[in-house]
Scaffold this active site. Structure first.
Site, PDB file in Angstrom:
ATOM      1  N   GLU A  59      -7.366  -0.479   2.879  1.00  0.00           N
ATOM      2  CA  GLU A  59      -6.790   0.001   4.146  1.00  0.00           C
ATOM      3  C   GLU A  59      -7.338   1.397   4.396  1.00  0.00           C
ATOM      4  O   GLU A  59      -7.248   2.258   3.516  1.00  0.00           O
ATOM      5  CB  GLU A  59      -5.259   0.083   4.086  1.00  0.00           C
ATOM      6  N   GLU A 110       0.087  -1.449  -2.476  1.00  0.00           N
ATOM      7  CA  GLU A 110       0.649  -0.090  -2.619  1.00  0.00           C
ATOM      8  C   GLU A 110       1.841  -0.063  -3.565  1.00  0.00           C
ATOM      9  O   GLU A 110       2.903   0.479  -3.222  1.00  0.00           O
ATOM     10  CB  GLU A 110       1.027   0.481  -1.248  1.00  0.00           C
TER      11      GLU A 110
HETATM   12  O1  AHR Z   1       0.181   0.723   8.660  1.00  0.00           O
HETATM   13  C1  AHR Z   1       0.043  -0.254   7.728  1.00  0.00           C
HETATM   14  C2  AHR Z   1       0.814   0.070   6.474  1.00  0.00           C
HETATM   15  O2  AHR Z   1       0.315   1.245   5.896  1.00  0.00           O
HETATM   16  C3  AHR Z   1       0.692  -0.970   5.421  1.00  0.00           C
HETATM   17  O3  AHR Z   1       1.689  -1.917   5.500  1.00  0.00           O
HETATM   18  C4  AHR Z   1       0.801  -0.217   4.148  1.00  0.00           C
HETATM   19  O4  AHR Z   1       0.090  -0.841   3.116  1.00  0.00           O
HETATM   20  C5  AHR Z   1       0.308   1.160   4.487  1.00  0.00           C
HETATM   21  O5  AHR Z   1       1.114   2.140   3.973  1.00  0.00           O
END
Ligand code: AHR
Length: 513
Positions: A291, A172
């Site tokens: 993710e 990110e």
């Molecule tokens: O909840 C996990 C977090 O959410 C991670 O560390 C990040 O990559 C995302 O924003």
């Protein structure tokens, strides 16, 4: 209301990569410590891995796991987590403002992943560190022997290189919250140079560059275009992340958000096409949704402690119980991934334990499974082979604030590689109507309905927190096969799976159920 679907063996949408059923472990809250790792727990093995969690992970069908972050990785020193445990330093950890003991590190993760039967996906720190550190980690993991870091690994008792295949170039990096956040130009250049050097060390690896961290980032899609242009031909995947909350919008709008995810994939597919042409590259490029998940409502939160009490070890952060309503959006997000199986090749449900998780653990106690666990398990176990291009006939739609036409039934059909089974997965977004599904399998020769399973609840706000297994897969009612058409009733606000065996190579259908 009757919904007619028509699948034909000749029309295929994309090949399903097994890594679409991956998950994610981050050093965050109780994901690792008391999540998967708890020495002294009654079920822990001699390495401190919780046996109850490992069993649930295997049953869930997780194929690969991304590690160690997440935001955590952007201020992580991987060398702190290898070697004799007694010599590992305690560090302040800035992403979650916790104290990291480093009791669990790279080699523990690799051992845990092997026991879970999951491939590792590793992320390198491009926040506070850069090319050199990424190369050292790669050398430690993948180089045979006879060099400083490969011999360091061997001195830690690991004679054979891990040969980790998939590597993420940071996390990110478009986010202002990220330690070492960069502009698109800064990141794209660093990712390209890091990736080039890593492939020089190990040409067999595959690299994932950071795309946008959510679809509503102001920098999307400019960020993605810049990164794609610089990394095209070096990286193999562009990473997208996506979480949705927004329950306060009401069920109709909340559940429609998977359409945003579909548009997100389509935008990146177009960006990839443009950049393939612009860079004059023949190389393929895919999406890694590394993710994804749903954020539940605050009232279902078990604890959001990190801002209040910094510098704790494994504090309770953002632990949440999923409602039936949350579960349906989760299911539609997974169906959106399958619908884009031609371009999305990796998808990591986030996170595996305790935070926006499938598996919840009690320190020194048992586990309970969220309803999303069952959605993941049903799809991971049975969505194999190809995604069929299915036509829906006269599908009813509804309108909500963000979308004019939201199909009442969200659905995906898959066909196993060996041609002996087809599966229909569906979400009924209607809050009131049972939908009668009529699924015609043209030239697929259905023989028998093997399974019709439904996940539903008497109340959309129900969770499994106080009544474990209150929401769990149950046999659906009234499924039947007539000719080449399967029929089944899909209750309001439910997720279902209809599995049908096929006469491979042609033949007559019969009407047995
Ligand atoms: O909840 C996990 C977090 O959410 C991670 O560390 C990040 O990559 C995302 O924003």
């Amino acid at each position: 209301m009757v919904i007619k679907l028509l699948s034909n063996a000749a029309y295929l949408r994309g090949t399903i990569d097994g890594r679409l059923f991956s998950s994610f472990l981050e050093h965050m809250g109780r994901v690792i410590y008391t999540g998967i790792y708890e020495p002294g727990h009654p079920t822990a093995d001699d390495q401190g891995f919780r046996g109850d969690v490992l069993q649930a992970v295997r049953q869930m069908g997780v194929t690969a796991v991304r590690y160690p972050g997440g935001n955590f990785v952007s201020n992580y020193h991987w060398q702190d987590g290898v070697g004799p445990a007694a010599q590992r330093p305690r560090r302040v950890e800035l992403a979650w403002r916790s104290v990291e003991t480093n009791a669990f590190g790279l080699n523990e993760f690799m051992r845990w992943a092997a026991k879970a039967g999951a491939q590792p996906i590793l992320t390198v720190n491009l926040g506070t560190q850069g090319i050199e550190n990424a190369l050292e980690l790669l050398e430690y993991c993948n180089h045979d022997q006879g060099t400083f870091f490969s011999d360091l690994r061997r001195s830690h008792g690991i004679a054979q290189p891990y040969r980790v295949q998939t590597w993420c170039l940071g996390n990110e990096m478009d986010g202002h919250w990220q330690i070492g956040h960069k502009t698109a130009q800064e990141y794209a250049r660093l990712a390209a140079e890091t990736g080039r050097a890593m492939k020089r060390l190990d040409p067999d690896i595959q690299l994932v560059a950071c795309g946008s961290s959510k679809s509503d980032m102001a920098s999307h899609p400019a960020w993605d275009l810049e990164v794609l242009e610089q990394v095209y031909g070096i990286a193999d995947y562009l990473a997208l992340h996506q979480y949705y909350g927004g329950q306060e919008m009401g069920t109709a709008s909340f559940l429609a958000q998977s359409l945003d995810m579909e548009a997100y994939f389509d935008t990146i597919r177009a960006a990839i096409t443009v950049m393939r042409k612009k860079t004059r590259s023949q190389a393929p490029m895919y999406i890694s949704l590394d993710e994804w998940g749903v954020w539940s409502k605050a009232e279902h939160s078990i604890g959001r402690a990190f801002e209040r009490t910094p510098w704790n070890i494994a504090p309770v952060i953002d632990e949440q119980a999923y409602t039936m309503e949350d579960t349906l959006l989760f299911a539609s997000m997974l169906l959106a991934v399958l619908k884009h199986a031609d371009i999305v090749k990796i998808a990591c449900q986030a996170l595996l334990t305790n935070i926006s998780a499938c598996i919840m653990t009690t320190p020194d106690g048992g586990i309970w499974l969220q309803p999303i666990y069952y959605v993941f398990m049903m799809v991971a176990r049975h969505a194999q082979g190809q995604v069929l291009h299915t036509v829906d006939v006269a599908m009813p739609h509804y309108a909500c604030d963000a979308f004019d036409r939201v199909p009442v039934l969200d659905h995906v059909q898959t066909l196993r590689e060996d041609g002996v089974e087809a599966v229909c997965f569906a979400v009924n977004r209607s809050q009131t109507e049972t939908l009668t599904l009529q699924w015609q399998l043209e030239h697929l020769h259905p023989v028998k309905i093997e399974e019709f399973t439904v996940l539903s609840a008497p109340d959309k706000n129900m969770t499994n927190r106080s009544h474990p297994e209150a929401i769990r897969p149950c046999a659906g009612q009234g499924a039947r096969l007539a000719g080449d058409t399967c029929q089944a009733d899909v209750p309001p606000l439910s997720f279902c799976m209809l599995r049908v065996s096929l006469h491979n190579g042609g033949g007559q259908s019969d009407a047995s159920v």
